[in-house]
Design a protein around this motif. Structure first.
Motif, mmCIF file in Angstrom:
data_model
loop_
_atom_site.group_PDB
_atom_site.id
_atom_site.type_symbol
_atom_site.label_atom_id
_atom_site.label_comp_id
_atom_site.label_asym_id
_atom_site.label_seq_id
_atom_site.Cartn_x
_atom_site.Cartn_y
_atom_site.Cartn_z
ATOM 1 N N GLY A 261 42.070 38.379 55.920
ATOM 2 C CA GLY A 261 42.162 37.519 54.724
ATOM 3 C C GLY A 261 42.766 36.194 55.120
ATOM 4 O O GLY A 261 43.767 35.759 54.570
ATOM 5 N N VAL A 262 42.181 35.579 56.165
ATOM 6 C CA VAL A 262 42.771 34.369 56.737
ATOM 7 C C VAL A 262 42.521 33.130 55.889
ATOM 8 O O VAL A 262 43.029 32.076 56.187
ATOM 9 C CB VAL A 262 42.240 34.128 58.163
ATOM 10 C CG1 VAL A 262 42.816 35.171 59.085
ATOM 11 C CG2 VAL A 262 40.728 34.136 58.205
ATOM 12 N N VAL A 263 41.689 33.250 54.913
ATOM 13 C CA VAL A 263 41.540 32.157 53.964
ATOM 14 C C VAL A 263 41.814 32.711 52.579
ATOM 15 O O VAL A 263 41.714 33.918 52.352
ATOM 16 C CB VAL A 263 40.125 31.523 54.007
ATOM 17 C CG1 VAL A 263 39.895 30.849 55.336
ATOM 18 C CG2 VAL A 263 39.056 32.539 53.716
ATOM 19 N N GLY A 264 42.170 31.831 51.698
ATOM 20 C CA GLY A 264 42.362 32.257 50.319
ATOM 21 C C GLY A 264 41.026 32.522 49.691
ATOM 22 O O GLY A 264 40.221 31.608 49.525
ATOM 23 N N ALA A 265 40.803 33.755 49.369
ATOM 24 C CA ALA A 265 39.514 34.107 48.780
ATOM 25 C C ALA A 265 39.741 35.287 47.871
ATOM 26 O O ALA A 265 40.541 36.164 48.169
ATOM 27 C CB ALA A 265 38.496 34.436 49.861
ATOM 28 N N LEU A 266 39.039 35.291 46.781
ATOM 29 C CA LEU A 266 39.129 36.427 45.881
ATOM 30 C C LEU A 266 37.930 37.324 46.118
ATOM 31 O O LEU A 266 37.327 37.851 45.205
ATOM 32 C CB LEU A 266 39.169 35.935 44.429
ATOM 33 C CG LEU A 266 40.316 34.966 44.153
ATOM 34 C CD1 LEU A 266 40.300 34.516 42.704
ATOM 35 C CD2 LEU A 266 41.652 35.611 44.490
ATOM 36 N N GLY A 267 37.584 37.467 47.362
ATOM 37 C CA GLY A 267 36.427 38.285 47.727
ATOM 38 C C GLY A 267 36.840 39.700 47.985
ATOM 39 O O GLY A 267 38.000 40.066 47.891
ATOM 40 N N GLY A 268 35.889 40.488 48.343
ATOM 41 C CA GLY A 268 36.164 41.869 48.677
ATOM 42 C C GLY A 268 36.307 42.738 47.451
ATOM 43 O O GLY A 268 36.556 43.925 47.563
ATOM 44 N N GLN A 269 36.120 42.140 46.290
ATOM 45 C CA GLN A 269 36.265 42.997 45.114
ATOM 46 C C GLN A 269 34.968 43.748 44.873
ATOM 47 O O GLN A 269 33.886 43.261 45.162
ATOM 48 C CB GLN A 269 36.598 42.144 43.886
ATOM 49 C CG GLN A 269 37.919 41.440 44.022
ATOM 50 C CD GLN A 269 38.242 40.642 42.797
ATOM 51 O OE1 GLN A 269 38.553 41.205 41.756
ATOM 52 N NE2 GLN A 269 38.157 39.336 42.901
ATOM 53 N N ARG A 270 35.130 44.887 44.299
ATOM 54 C CA ARG A 270 33.966 45.711 44.021
ATOM 55 C C ARG A 270 32.996 44.926 43.139
ATOM 56 O O ARG A 270 33.385 44.297 42.182
ATOM 57 C CB ARG A 270 34.373 46.987 43.295
ATOM 58 C CG ARG A 270 35.234 47.896 44.159
ATOM 59 C CD ARG A 270 35.425 49.245 43.509
ATOM 60 N NE ARG A 270 36.290 49.219 42.348
ATOM 61 C CZ ARG A 270 37.588 49.256 42.379
ATOM 62 N NH1 ARG A 270 38.216 49.275 43.543
ATOM 63 N NH2 ARG A 270 38.294 49.259 41.273
ATOM 64 N N GLY A 271 31.787 44.968 43.518
ATOM 65 C CA GLY A 271 30.752 44.246 42.774
ATOM 66 C C GLY A 271 30.544 42.841 43.275
ATOM 67 O O GLY A 271 29.555 42.210 42.929
ATOM 68 N N VAL A 272 31.484 42.304 44.066
ATOM 69 C CA VAL A 272 31.322 40.957 44.609
ATOM 70 C C VAL A 272 30.678 41.020 45.976
ATOM 71 O O VAL A 272 29.742 40.287 46.284
ATOM 72 C CB VAL A 272 32.693 40.238 44.706
ATOM 73 C CG1 VAL A 272 32.523 38.882 45.361
ATOM 74 C CG2 VAL A 272 33.308 40.118 43.337
ATOM 75 N N VAL B 695 36.708 40.890 36.847
ATOM 76 C CA VAL B 695 37.045 42.077 37.639
ATOM 77 C C VAL B 695 38.552 42.108 37.853
ATOM 78 O O VAL B 695 39.113 41.193 38.466
ATOM 79 C CB VAL B 695 36.319 42.065 39.005
ATOM 80 C CG1 VAL B 695 36.681 43.310 39.805
ATOM 81 C CG2 VAL B 695 34.815 41.971 38.797
ATOM 82 N N PRO B 696 39.242 43.115 37.353
ATOM 83 C CA PRO B 696 40.703 43.121 37.512
ATOM 84 C C PRO B 696 41.105 43.548 38.912
ATOM 85 O O PRO B 696 40.375 44.289 39.586
ATOM 86 C CB PRO B 696 41.157 44.165 36.482
ATOM 87 C CG PRO B 696 39.998 45.096 36.352
ATOM 88 C CD PRO B 696 38.767 44.278 36.582
ATOM 89 N N GLY B 702 44.084 53.140 39.963
ATOM 90 C CA GLY B 702 43.332 52.608 38.830
ATOM 91 C C GLY B 702 44.159 51.765 37.881
ATOM 92 O O GLY B 702 43.650 51.248 36.892
ATOM 93 N N THR B 703 45.471 51.638 38.136
ATOM 94 C CA THR B 703 46.309 50.804 37.280
ATOM 95 C C THR B 703 45.886 49.343 37.370
ATOM 96 O O THR B 703 45.568 48.854 38.464
ATOM 97 C CB THR B 703 47.785 50.937 37.696
ATOM 98 O OG1 THR B 703 48.215 52.281 37.443
ATOM 99 C CG2 THR B 703 48.678 49.968 36.945
ATOM 100 N N THR B 704 45.855 48.689 36.230
ATOM 101 C CA THR B 704 45.555 47.252 36.202
ATOM 102 C C THR B 704 46.579 46.542 35.329
ATOM 103 O O THR B 704 47.195 47.150 34.447
ATOM 104 C CB THR B 704 44.160 46.982 35.619
ATOM 105 O OG1 THR B 704 44.041 47.641 34.344
ATOM 106 C CG2 THR B 704 43.063 47.472 36.549
ATOM 107 N N LEU B 705 46.749 45.274 35.583
ATOM 108 C CA LEU B 705 47.559 44.419 34.720
ATOM 109 C C LEU B 705 46.640 43.346 34.171
ATOM 110 O O LEU B 705 45.803 42.798 34.900
ATOM 111 C CB LEU B 705 48.706 43.755 35.489
ATOM 112 C CG LEU B 705 49.989 44.558 35.628
ATOM 113 C CD1 LEU B 705 49.825 45.710 36.599
ATOM 114 C CD2 LEU B 705 51.131 43.657 36.059
ATOM 115 N N SER B 706 46.777 43.055 32.916
ATOM 116 C CA SER B 706 45.895 42.049 32.333
ATOM 117 C C SER B 706 46.682 41.062 31.499
ATOM 118 O O SER B 706 47.781 41.345 31.030
ATOM 119 C CB SER B 706 44.843 42.738 31.462
ATOM 120 O OG SER B 706 45.464 43.399 30.392
#
Lengths: 324, 725
Positions: A261-272, B695-696, B702-706
């Motif tokens: 995660g060497v750059v600021g990225a909101l990647g890697g999330q499920r669905g992304v 996407v949280p 499964g805990t999330t904060l919103s």
């Protein structure tokens, strides 16, 4: 009967004569003379203030603060402009006062310097900046604005606009809400600590409400013990916890990162990003990707998702720092 | 024979006596009582999500829209005994109630008592499957239905503080004061644990790929149940030239919770959202006790005062000695059998200052401060890594500050000031038997020298201003690098890749700091007042590496004004805009240009259109934008390049808030009034830390904060105010 009438007549004449004599006396003495001009239409009501509590033998009168001011009080009628009083108060350099800051503060200090909270006033930041007592305090009122939490903050904002901006940010001490005041952390009258801290150091001041951070701890985090302001802006921030910068950016100002995660990225999330095949160069999170991934690095509590004991820990039984 | 006095005679005598009385001094004698009671009700309009920011310190329960309001003010002044009692209570029906009592005899004694409550609600709403959240034994149960299918949990802390104080003027020269405060803090706040397997110390904890989860982050609220008691006692003595006081400060922190014992079993989500059993190794770590803040105490004795050396020169001084100890039992066994730390930090401080006005035009001031913090906690090899035992670390330091300032009043319009200051921090030798973690290098000493100059000018009777500039430079001792084991050793090879690519702490790095500030105060008429201020400052860091924090800057412009339209109407307002920025880089990764711009304005009014009606209010607006602009370092690898391209980097974080506050108070008669308060707050806050693009951020259970991005709340309260007889 006649004698009684005579006595009454003599009494009336005697006291009446005296009364006339008094009426002809040109000046009542002392502060009584001031109010012959500066009456209730001229000055706001201060009868319910500490200075207006006449039963207190220490309570000042006009002359105590403004001086005898003979030139002002006994100026011939028709003189214009009227000579100023010996000590006048108002804005610094402003129209209302031509007295030096030291002179204006000395009028108050002549009584109040016995207060231990003002023992270090001389040479303090406010004194050195020519901020006088009357810059912040109102005397001719029943309620001095600066003595209430909400009012005090408004007075401080007059010079400290930067702090007003910071306190408007979402993570802040409850000062705009009126639950705390600037004087909860700062001794504006002088301090042995930096930045007019109420106690002798920034940390000692913070510990008066956040004593759980005092330690010492078995696992120490050196900048925590040295200065809370290394990481926190106590006046407010858009980052949770009033941090000066968002983790991991804040942590990476001192620490060499040991994660991907060497750059600021909101990647890697499920669905992304989809699952990866071996050898792919696109960003990927797979079931073999470890927890030190871009997601945990930049979201949630960032580094503190694992290094939760960032202020120090008394646990002896872990080799990984500041985690348990 | 004496005859009785007739009524007419009595009347004439009375007239005579009355005539006498007119010319005799009046006798002042009355008790003065003022008491008001206010009672009312308030209604909040807004969903839970809408109230995230509003309820941060409101004290209103999140699930309640209606709140009672009760307040009392009482003042009794007895002129004959010079005693004064004041009692104030506000928000008495809420959790943020405050009660203050002051009872004093002027010039003799004063007694104070107060109670206050403060509630802090986290902005975010937690959705979790945790059992017993907020306790010392939370049980992790993964949400099989996925994120958002759990129960709501509110992170909240409550403080309740009681204080009493007594001041006695023993003699005109001597005064004794003591203040006692005790505060309970309860609730829970954002906290958690995490672990990544394998680790350097445990290669086997990962488990089987595709079968086990080998890493996890869990949100476990920190259970808070603590008390902090403080005592401040002071004896003050005043002579003609000397003011002296001796003081004691004691602080006692007690935590009812020594540790949290998580219970983590069963399945956890892996990073792509598939439930797997946690690996045995991972679960072993996640089930470890988490140490909570230990009990501690601190004591300080000080001697403070000032002395008028001459009528133009005054000295100030303070000497103090403090001892802070922490000897709470460890949670869990230590490797070497020690059961507690025996922590002890002694701090000695001395401060001495002199101010002088030797001639009317010249003022001088100087002060020196020395603080010696000695950490004498026993150093013991609590840990072992790779067969090498290593110890805890002592954090002793010695800090010296010195300041010199001279001001010259050129004439009635100009005043100049020159100043110099110096700071030396000696952090003492690094504990050689301890280990450095994740740090490129350390420094024993840093010293900083600064100069300032200021010119103040009164341009006219109504306009004055000042301009000040300051510059300081920080240097330090040789850098000491981590030995990749125990202790540190001097950096000799500055071409070492670990040094070239490392990160040097901004608190230790060389730094050049420059600042300019301008201030003006204008009163064009007696009804107008305008203040203007502007400042600009930069910090530039210099270290053996190009990475880490390179520079930071801030600027701020603000205008404050007030206008008395008439004795019935006063207006005020402000406008301010400021920018904070820094540039930071990491090797093989980002080069970040962070920029935060904050603009705000506000207008307010106070009006009394009639003798019965009082109005007031204000409108404020804040616009805050944080930008995290990234480019890539020349050594960035393919993963970094692809990440930035695919994600677009980090979005801006925006915070905007508009708040309208109005009140009106109408006097129904001489004793009663009705007050109506109205508040409307509209906010936008899109912090991506907890969610992005819908996407949280999801913890491993499964805990999330919103947090709702757009929040809108209105409050209206009606209060009846009655002046008690």
């Amino acid at each position: 009967m006649l004698i009684k009438k005579a006595l009454v007549f003599v009494s009336v004449c005697l006291f009446g004569a005296l009364g006339v004599a008094w009426a002809e006396e040109p000046q009542p003495q002392g502060a009584a003379f001031c109010v012959t001009c500066h009456d209730s239409e001229d000055l706001t009501d201060m009868s319910r203030s500490a200075h207006g509590f006449v039963a207190d033998k220490r309570a000042p009168d006009c002359i105590s603060c403004h001086g005898p001011s003979k030139d002002h009080a006994y100026a011939p009628s028709g003189v214009s402009p009227l000579p100023k009083v010996d000590v006048s108060f108002g804005k610094q350099f402003g129209k209302l006062s031509t007295n030096e800051a030291h002179t204006r503060s000395q009028a108050c200090q002549s009584c109040h310097d016995k207060d231990h909270k003002q023992a270090l006033w001389s040479g303090s930041q406010h004194d050195a900046a020519n901020v006088t007592c009357d810059t912040c305090h109102q005397t001719h009122v029943n309620k001095d604005k600066v003595m209430t939490k909400a009012g005090q903050t408004e007075v401080c904002y007059g010079c400290h606009a930067e702090q007003r901006s910071q306190l408007s940010k979402p993570s802040h001490h409850p000062i705009p809400e009126g639950k705390m005041a600037c004087s909860d952390c700062h001794n504006t009258h002088g301090s042995a600590g930096p930045k007019l801290m109420a106690r002798d150091s920034i940390n000692d001041t913070c510990y008066t409400c956040h004593a759980e951070k005092r330690g010492p701890f078995l696992q120490q985090h050196a900048p925590v013990a040295e200065n809370c302001a290394s990481c926190h802006n106590a006046h407010g921030s858009v980052v949770a916890g009033m941090l000066t910068a968002r983790p991991p950016v804040l942590c990476q100002q001192c620490h060499t990162p040991h994660v991907t995660g060497v750059v600021g990225a909101l990647g890697g999330q499920r669905g992304v990003f989809g699952p990866a095949a071996a050898g792919q160069s696109v960003p990927q999170i797979t079931n073999i990707t470890n927890g030190k991934n871009v997601l945990n690095m930049w979201q949630g509590r960032s580094c503190m998702n694992c290094h939760t004991q960032v202020h120090g820990s008394n646990s002896p039984s872990i080799t990984n720092p500041l985690m348990r | 024979m004496n005859k009785p006095i007739s009524l007419s005679q009595f009347q004439r005598s009375a007239l005579a006596l009355a005539a006498c009385a007119v010319f005799l001094p009046a006798q002042a004698q009355s008790d003065f009582v003022e008491a008001t009671l206010s009672a009312g009700v308030g209604v909040v309009n807004g969903s839970r999500g809408d109230r995230g920011l509003f309820d941060q310190y409101s004290g209103l329960p999140k699930d309640r829209s209606v709140a009672g309001m009760l307040g009392i003010d009482y003042s009794l002044r007895k002129e004959d005994t010079a005693t004064w009692v004041e009692f104030h209570g506000s928000d008495l029906l809420g959790d943020t109630r405050e009660l203050n009592l002051v009872w004093k005899k002027a010039g003799d004694w004063k007694f104070t008592a107060d109670y206050s409550g403060l509630v802090h609600n986290d902005l975010r709403e937690v959705n979790t499957g945790l059992v017993n959240p907020g306790s010392t034994a939370p049980q992790v149960v993964a949400l099989t239905g996925g994120a958002g299918t759990g129960a709501i949990f509110d992170l909240q802390t409550k403080r309740n503080k009681v204080g009493v104080g007594y001041t006695k003027i023993i003699s005109p020269r001597m005064q004794w004061a003591v203040d006692l405060k005790t505060e309970n803090k309860q609730g829970s706040r954002l906290f958690g644990i995490g672990m990544n397997c394998p680790s350097a110390f445990d290669a086997a904890c990962l488990g089987a790929t595709g079968i086990n989860v080998g890493s996890a982050t869990l949100m476990l609220p920190e259970p808070i149940d603590s008390n902090h008691s403080q005592i401040d006692a002071r004896l003050s003595y005043a002579l003609e030239k000397l003011r002296l006081s001796v003081g004691y400060y004691g602080s006692f922190y007690r935590n009812a919770n020594s540790a949290m014992y998580p219970n983590v079993a069963g399945n956890l989500y892996n990073p792509v959202g598939v439930l797997f059993p946690g690996s045995p190794g991972l679960l072993g770590y996640l089930n470890q006790a988490v140490s909570l803040p230990p009990d501690s105490q601190a004591h300080q004795l000080d001697l403070t005062g000032n002395y008028a050396l001459t009528d133009k020169t005054r000295a100030t001084f303070k000497v103090a000695y403090a001892s802070a100890t922490q000897d709470d039992d460890f949670v869990g066994a230590s490797r070497i059998g020690a059961t507690s730390l025996g922590g002890r930090v002694n701090t000695a401080q001395a401060m001495f200052g002199v101010t002088s006005r030797p001639i009317p035009k010249l003022s001088l001031s100087a002060d020196v401060r020395y603080l010696n913090k000695e950490d004498i906690t026993p150093v013991i090899a609590y840990n072992i890594a790779g067969g090498t035992p290593y110890t805890n670390q002592n954090l002793s330091s010695r800090k010296t500050n010195a300041k010199l300032q001279a001001s010259w009043q050129f004439n009635s319009d100009y005043r100049g000031t020159l100043g110099a200051d110096y700071e030396l921090i000696d952090r003492a030798a690094f504990t050689a038997t301890s280990a450095v973690a994740g740090i490129t290098a350390l420094r024993d000493n840093t010293d900083e020298t600064g100069v300032q100059a200021e010119l103040r000018r009164r341009m006219s009777d109504t306009l004055s201003g000042a301009i000040s500039v300051s510059s300081s430079q920080r240097r330090g001792s040789s850098w000491l690098k981590d030995n990749s084991g125990l202790g540190v050793s001097p950096v000799t090879d500055f071409a070492d890749p670990a040094i070239v690519n490392g990160i040097f702490m901004p608190t230790l790095a060389d730094r050049q700091r420059d600042k300019i500030k301008i201030y003006a105060d204008w009163m064009p008429t007696k009804d107008w007042s305008i203040q203007f201020s502007a400042e600009d400052g930069t910090d530039k860091y210099s270290s053996p590496s190009v990475y880490g924090l390179r520079d930071a800057g801030l600027n701020q412009f603000s205008v404050d004004w007030s206008y008395a339209v008439s004795f019935r109407l006063q207006l005020n307002g402000y406008a301010s805009t400021g920018n904070q920025s820094f540039n930071q880089a990491r090797q093989a990764g980002y080069v970040m240009a962070f920029d935060n711009r904050n603009s705000s304005f506000g207008v307010g009014f106070a009006a009394k259109p009639t003798g019965q009606l009082e109005l007031g209010g204000g409108l404020s607006y804040v616009d805050d934008i944080s930008k995290y602009a990234q480019t890539l370092n020349t050594s960035a690898d393919a993963y970094a390049i692809a990440s930035l391209a695919a994600s677009g980097g980090l979005p801006d974080i925006k915070f905007r808030q508009t708040a309208l506050k109005l009140f009106g108070k109408y006097a129904l008669d001489k004793k009663s009034a009705v007050r109506v308060d109205f508040v409307h707050q509209k906010s936008t806050y899109n912090d991506w830390a907890w969610g992005h693009n819908g996407v949280p951020y999801t913890y491993s259970d499964g805990t999330t904060l919103s947090q709702k991005t757009d929040q809108s709340v209105s409050f209206i309260g009606v209060t009846y105010v009655y002046m008690l007889p």
